[in-house]
Design an enzyme around this catalytic site. Structure first.
Site, PDB file in Angstrom:
ATOM      1  N   LYS A  24    -127.714 -12.349 -49.284  1.00  0.00           N
ATOM      2  CA  LYS A  24    -127.354 -13.781 -49.255  1.00  0.00           C
ATOM      3  C   LYS A  24    -127.352 -14.283 -47.810  1.00  0.00           C
ATOM      4  O   LYS A  24    -127.922 -15.338 -47.501  1.00  0.00           O
ATOM      5  CB  LYS A  24    -125.972 -13.991 -49.899  1.00  0.00           C
ATOM      6  CG  LYS A  24    -125.991 -13.866 -51.408  1.00  0.00           C
ATOM      7  CD  LYS A  24    -124.598 -13.790 -52.039  1.00  0.00           C
ATOM      8  CE  LYS A  24    -124.721 -13.497 -53.536  1.00  0.00           C
ATOM      9  NZ  LYS A  24    -123.451 -13.284 -54.224  1.00  0.00           N
ATOM     10  N   GLN A  57    -117.305 -12.946 -52.965  1.00  0.00           N
ATOM     11  CA  GLN A  57    -118.083 -12.001 -53.768  1.00  0.00           C
ATOM     12  C   GLN A  57    -117.181 -11.303 -54.786  1.00  0.00           C
ATOM     13  O   GLN A  57    -116.109 -10.801 -54.447  1.00  0.00           O
ATOM     14  CB  GLN A  57    -118.755 -10.967 -52.833  1.00  0.00           C
ATOM     15  CG  GLN A  57    -119.708 -10.018 -53.534  1.00  0.00           C
ATOM     16  CD  GLN A  57    -120.940 -10.710 -54.125  1.00  0.00           C
ATOM     17  OE1 GLN A  57    -121.399 -11.734 -53.628  1.00  0.00           O
ATOM     18  NE2 GLN A  57    -121.475 -10.154 -55.192  1.00  0.00           N
ATOM     19  N   ASP A  84    -120.866 -21.486 -55.939  1.00  0.00           N
ATOM     20  CA  ASP A  84    -121.056 -20.584 -57.080  1.00  0.00           C
ATOM     21  C   ASP A  84    -120.936 -21.341 -58.401  1.00  0.00           C
ATOM     22  O   ASP A  84    -121.406 -20.865 -59.438  1.00  0.00           O
ATOM     23  CB  ASP A  84    -119.947 -19.515 -57.071  1.00  0.00           C
ATOM     24  CG  ASP A  84    -120.448 -18.132 -56.686  1.00  0.00           C
ATOM     25  OD1 ASP A  84    -121.630 -17.850 -56.913  1.00  0.00           O
ATOM     26  OD2 ASP A  84    -119.640 -17.344 -56.169  1.00  0.00           O
TER      27      ASP A  84
HETATM   28  N1  GUN Z   1    -120.902 -10.832 -58.178  1.00  0.00           N
HETATM   29  C1  GUN Z   1    -121.976 -10.647 -58.971  1.00  0.00           C
HETATM   30  N2  GUN Z   1    -122.649 -11.812 -59.130  1.00  0.00           N
HETATM   31  C2  GUN Z   1    -121.976 -12.749 -58.438  1.00  0.00           C
HETATM   32  C3  GUN Z   1    -122.177 -14.142 -58.208  1.00  0.00           C
HETATM   33  O1  GUN Z   1    -123.121 -14.776 -58.705  1.00  0.00           O
HETATM   34  N3  GUN Z   1    -121.261 -14.756 -57.422  1.00  0.00           N
HETATM   35  C4  GUN Z   1    -120.195 -14.094 -56.877  1.00  0.00           C
HETATM   36  N4  GUN Z   1    -119.342 -14.791 -56.130  1.00  0.00           N
HETATM   37  N5  GUN Z   1    -119.987 -12.807 -57.064  1.00  0.00           N
HETATM   38  C5  GUN Z   1    -120.868 -12.137 -57.845  1.00  0.00           C
END
Ligand code: GUN
Length: 302
Positions: A54, A98, A121
């Site tokens: 990311k 995350q 998100d």
């Molecule tokens: N963990 C696995 N997928 C995601 C996601 O799309 N966003 C976040 N914040 N954590 C994750």
């Protein structure tokens, strides 16, 4: 092979180019760039690799990017204070915590602490509500469903009046994509059925689908005989079924399998996403799009 492959890796590049052009234009006109912070708690290897990707993508696009790593034993209070700091940071447009978080932290409390206008998100209840209402209300569609819809649109698949069957009812994929596909508008206006572990006859529903979206987390759940000839099949499953040594790097890597029996399904479907290289690359791409959108909302140009 009869089905057209819908490659997330290719669509990603198209979208990232579009974002880069917009970032350059905004920088030129307004003197600012989008800012994204990713908060990682602990050292979960999968989470580290997602967050690293990311941040790398944000960097490539010319965003301000902050990687904030916290120890696994951070208190809930300290984590909430950290979120508050970024809520009030003018240079940050997107905050991503995350998941999963360690057990001693209340995940719901943490996600609800993020300013809904920086919740790229799309997990905050305010944004879930906005998605449900649809149309102009929507600010940040959750990234994986947004990626799925974008793939369907760019693959040229007709959604208006289409029978869409969603397998799985998670808050991250199943429920939001079902909601998005039934709204009025481009890439939607479909008739949607959601099937799940409580459904009596999964196969019967799947067989009706013009667009079959599978997010169940069960390798090879969907059998080729469940697929309507010519259907568009979107496989969201990323199941680790073993390990192998990469020919490219010599490193041990996971063997990934989708929720659909790909080799058989591709002979029946009209179009299909591979695993890996299908939906996966789209999630981070849409996160970048949401972060750019957040800045555009702030500047009043969205
Ligand atoms: N963990 C696995 N997928 C995601 C996601 O799309 N966003 C976040 N914040 N954590 C994750």
């Amino acid at each position: 092979m009869s089905a057209k492959l819908i490659k997330g890796t290719e669509i990603r590049e198209e979208i990232l180019e579009e974002i880069m052009a917009e970032v350059a234009e905004i920088k030129d006109k307004h003197g600012v760039v989008p800012g994204l912070v990713t908060i990682l708690v602990g050292e979960n290897p999968a989470s580290i690799s997602y967050v690293t990707l990311k941040i790398k993508t944000a960097h490539r696009l010319g965003f301000t990017e902050v990687q904030d790593t916290q120890p696994v034993d951070i208190s809930e209070e300290d984590l909430l204070a950290l979120i508050d700091k970024y809520n009030n940071d003018e240079s940050i447009n997107g905050i991503l915590v995350q998941l999963p978080l360690p057990k001693h932290v209340d995940e719901k409390k943490v996600l609800n602490a993020i300013d809904p206008d920086k919740d790229v998100d799309g997990f905050h209840p305010v944004n879930v509500g906005r998605l449900m209402i649809g149309g102009d209300e929507v600010k940040f569609p959750p990234c994986t469903p947004a990626g799925i819809q974008e793939m369907i649109i760019r693959a040229g698949v007709e959604t208006k009046g289409a029978e869409v069957v969603v397998v799985g009812r998670s808050n991250i994929v199943g429920k939001p994509i079902a909601n998005m596909m039934l709204q009025k508008g481009v890439g939607a206006n479909s008739t949607v059925t959601v099937v799940h572990t409580g459904t009596q006859d999964l196969a019967a529903h799947c067989k009706r689908a013009d667009i079959l979206i599978v997010a169940a987390g069960v390798p090879d759940l969907v059998k080729p005989e469940w697929i309507k000839p010519g259907a568009c099949v979107i496989d969201v499953g990323v199941n680790r079924v073993g390990e192998k040594v990469s020919e490219k790097t010599g490193k041990t890597i996971a063997i990934l399998k989708g929720d659909v029996d790909f080799d058989a399904a591709k002979e029946i479907a009209g179009s299909i996403t591979p695993v890996p290289g299908g939906v996966g690359p789209m999630t981070i791409t849409m996160l970048m799009k949401n972060t750019l959108k957040s800045l555009k909302f702030k500047l009043g140009i969205a």
